[in-house]
Each structure stands twice: as structure tokens, then as C-alpha cells.
Design a protein around this motif. Structure first.
Motif, mmCIF file in Angstrom:
data_model
loop_
_atom_site.group_PDB
_atom_site.id
_atom_site.type_symbol
_atom_site.label_atom_id
_atom_site.label_comp_id
_atom_site.label_asym_id
_atom_site.label_seq_id
_atom_site.Cartn_x
_atom_site.Cartn_y
_atom_site.Cartn_z
ATOM 1 N N CYS A 123 0.850 -1.193 0.000
ATOM 2 C CA CYS A 123 0.000 0.000 0.000
ATOM 3 C C CYS A 123 0.886 1.243 0.000
ATOM 4 N N ASP A 124 0.276 2.378 -0.312
ATOM 5 C CA ASP A 124 1.053 3.620 -0.408
ATOM 6 C C ASP A 124 1.764 3.965 0.892
ATOM 7 N N THR A 125 1.155 3.603 2.012
ATOM 8 C CA THR A 125 1.744 3.969 3.308
ATOM 9 C C THR A 125 2.713 2.925 3.850
ATOM 10 N N ASP A 126 2.867 1.810 3.156
ATOM 11 C CA ASP A 126 3.774 0.769 3.632
ATOM 12 C C ASP A 126 5.233 1.189 3.472
ATOM 13 N N ARG A 127 6.051 0.739 4.409
ATOM 14 C CA ARG A 127 7.501 1.001 4.367
ATOM 15 C C ARG A 127 8.241 -0.314 4.087
ATOM 16 N N TRP A 128 7.952 -0.883 2.929
ATOM 17 C CA TRP A 128 8.558 -2.158 2.574
ATOM 18 C C TRP A 128 9.954 -1.963 2.000
ATOM 19 N N HIS A 129 10.821 -2.921 2.330
ATOM 20 C CA HIS A 129 12.141 -3.020 1.716
ATOM 21 C C HIS A 129 12.235 -4.452 1.181
ATOM 22 N N GLU A 130 12.008 -4.613 -0.103
ATOM 23 C CA GLU A 130 11.929 -5.947 -0.692
ATOM 24 C C GLU A 130 13.329 -6.463 -1.009
ATOM 25 N N VAL A 131 13.599 -7.674 -0.556
ATOM 26 C CA VAL A 131 14.917 -8.281 -0.725
ATOM 27 C C VAL A 131 14.747 -9.692 -1.274
ATOM 28 N N GLU A 132 15.844 -10.232 -1.787
ATOM 29 C CA GLU A 132 15.775 -11.518 -2.479
ATOM 30 C C GLU A 132 15.656 -12.701 -1.528
#
Length: 245
Positions: free
Chosen positions: A92-101
């Protein structure tokens, strides 16, 4: 859910096969077997020996070996195979995701982050991935698993729980424990999405392990679609369905 929906359907004799990792699993409707098959060859022989007509691979998105073996076994035994893969969670727009492998990349992100020493990191990853975080000792870890983890390489506070969890419950848990960051797999599904929603509500960063490549072959994203696929084979009179397993 799939076994419950198919059990009792005309033409269906449902068997659910579990790997046996969880000692006290929820028991589905129909028959239940527990344990491995010995790779794709063993599974193919099982399909032939039991007269299995169709197979639905409904394993975890990270169970890539099982999915690959299911596809190969179905090909060898001449059994149609469907992969039921639950949709991934979406940011979502407010999410603070850091996508990693993978877990190693998640550990590197943590090590290079601006989280202060002593911060609490909530880990909901596989027990086999705990070792990746063992060398980063400036954080305190909470690890949640369904069952106790023996001989873990990671010094962490263990928490045991099995979903489905609630958004309010996960929010309260993270707030009470002072969680500063969530590390999790993008497993998808409703049973554990509450932790994602809780992190969103609390404004916490989420280190999200990306999914492996999806299995090859015919794929659906819901129990309803899998049920429809099986029923379609029944109505079309698939040649192996005379034994209706």
C-alpha cells in the motif's frame, strides 16, 4: 479448505498429504497421509499405485522442491496437476517495505540500516533462515514459529503461535514488545496478513523476502478455482477418474 470443499463431492475420494514438519497439524476432511515420497519418482509410483486421478499442489509458496516434484511426478504417471498458489501481498502507499531476495539480503539490510542498537526485530521467517541473522548481534530478536525450534543458531526470544491472527492482536503485540522492524516472507494469504497490517498501522519498516519463481504448469489463485478445475475434469470424464481418487 480445499479438502473440505471437495470431500463429499460426487466422484471425489480426497487424500491430503502433509510433509510432517508440524507435529499437530489441523486435520482436513477425507483421508490423511503424513511423510515424504522419496522425490518425484516415489510420488509418481504412489500416484500409480493408488490410482490417483488428479493432484493439486497446494504447498507453501516457498516449497519449490515439492512443487517441482509434483509436476514431474504427474507427468510421469499421466496424472493432471494443478498448482494452487495464493496471491502475494501487495504494498500500500503507506507501507515502508524493503523488498529483498532472500534472508541473507534481509540480514544485510538490517546491518546497514539506521535502526539503533538494541532495537527489537520481529522475525517470521523459516527456521532454516535464522542463521542468516545470527552474526548481527546489535539487535534483539523475537522469533515466532508454530512449534519450538531446537538448537537455533540465533539468540532470540521465542514466541509460538499459529494463525489466523487478528490485526488488533498483532498491533498490540508489536506495540507491547517495542518492535522496531518486521522481517517476513511474502507468503500471501489471509491467515498471517494481520502482521503486515499491524506494521502499517504502527508505521514500521518491513523487510519483505520476495517469493521464488512460481511453479511451472497450470496455476490458480483460489480454492474456488481449484474446486472448479477438479469438477471440470469429473464432468469431462477424464479417463483416470473411473477410480475417482
Amino acid at each position: 479448505m480445499l479438502a473440505d470443499r471437495l470431500h463429499g463431492t460426487a466422484g471425489c475420494d480426497v487424500t491430503t498429504s502433509l510433509a510432517g514438519v508440524t507435529r499437530d497439524p489441523r486435520r482436513p476432511a477425507g483421508r490423511l497421509r503424513v511423510g515424504g515420497f522419496g522425490g518425484a519418482g516415489g510420488l509418481a509410483r504412489h500416484l500409480e499405485r493408488t490410482g490417483t486421478a488428479v493432484m493439486v499442489d497446494a504447498t507453501h509458496p516457498w516449497a519449490v522442491v515439492i512443487s517441482r516434484n509434483a509436476a514431474e511426478a504427474g507427468h510421469r504417471a499421466g496424472v493432471p496437476v494443478l498448482h494452487l498458489v495464493r496471491p502475494a501481498w501487495e504494498r500500500c502507499d503507506t507501507d515502508r517495505w524493503h523488498e529483498v531476495e532472500n534472508a541473507a539480503a534481509a540480514a544485510r539490510w538490517l546491518d546497514g540500516s539506521d535502526l539503533v542498537s538494541g532495537s527489537v526485530v520481529f522475525l517470521t521467517v523459516a527456521r532454516t533462515e535464522h542463521a542468516a541473522f545470527a552474526g548481527i548481534r546489535r539487535f534483539r530478536y523475537i522469533v515466532r514459529t508454530i512449534e519450538p525450534v531446537a538448537d537455533s543458531p540465533l539468540a532470540a526470544e521465542p514466541v509460538h503461535g499459529r494463525g489466523p491472527f487478528t490485526r488488533a492482536g498483532e498491533t498490540a503485540f508489536m506495540r507491547e514488545r517495542g518492535v522496531a522492524c518486521l522481517v517476513t516472507r511474502n507468503s500471501g494469504g489471509a491467515a498471517s496478513v494481520a502482521k503486515i497490517e499491524a506494521a502499517r498501522d504502527l508505521g514500521l519498516p518491513v523487510v519483505m523476502l520476495e517469493r521464488p519463481a512460481p511453479p511451472q504448469g497450470e496455476t490458480v489463485a483460489s480454492v474456488e478455482a481449484a474446486v472448479a478445475w477438479v469438477r471440470c475434469l469429473i464432468s469431462d470424464g477424464h479417463p483416470r477418474l473411473g477410480r475417482s481418487r
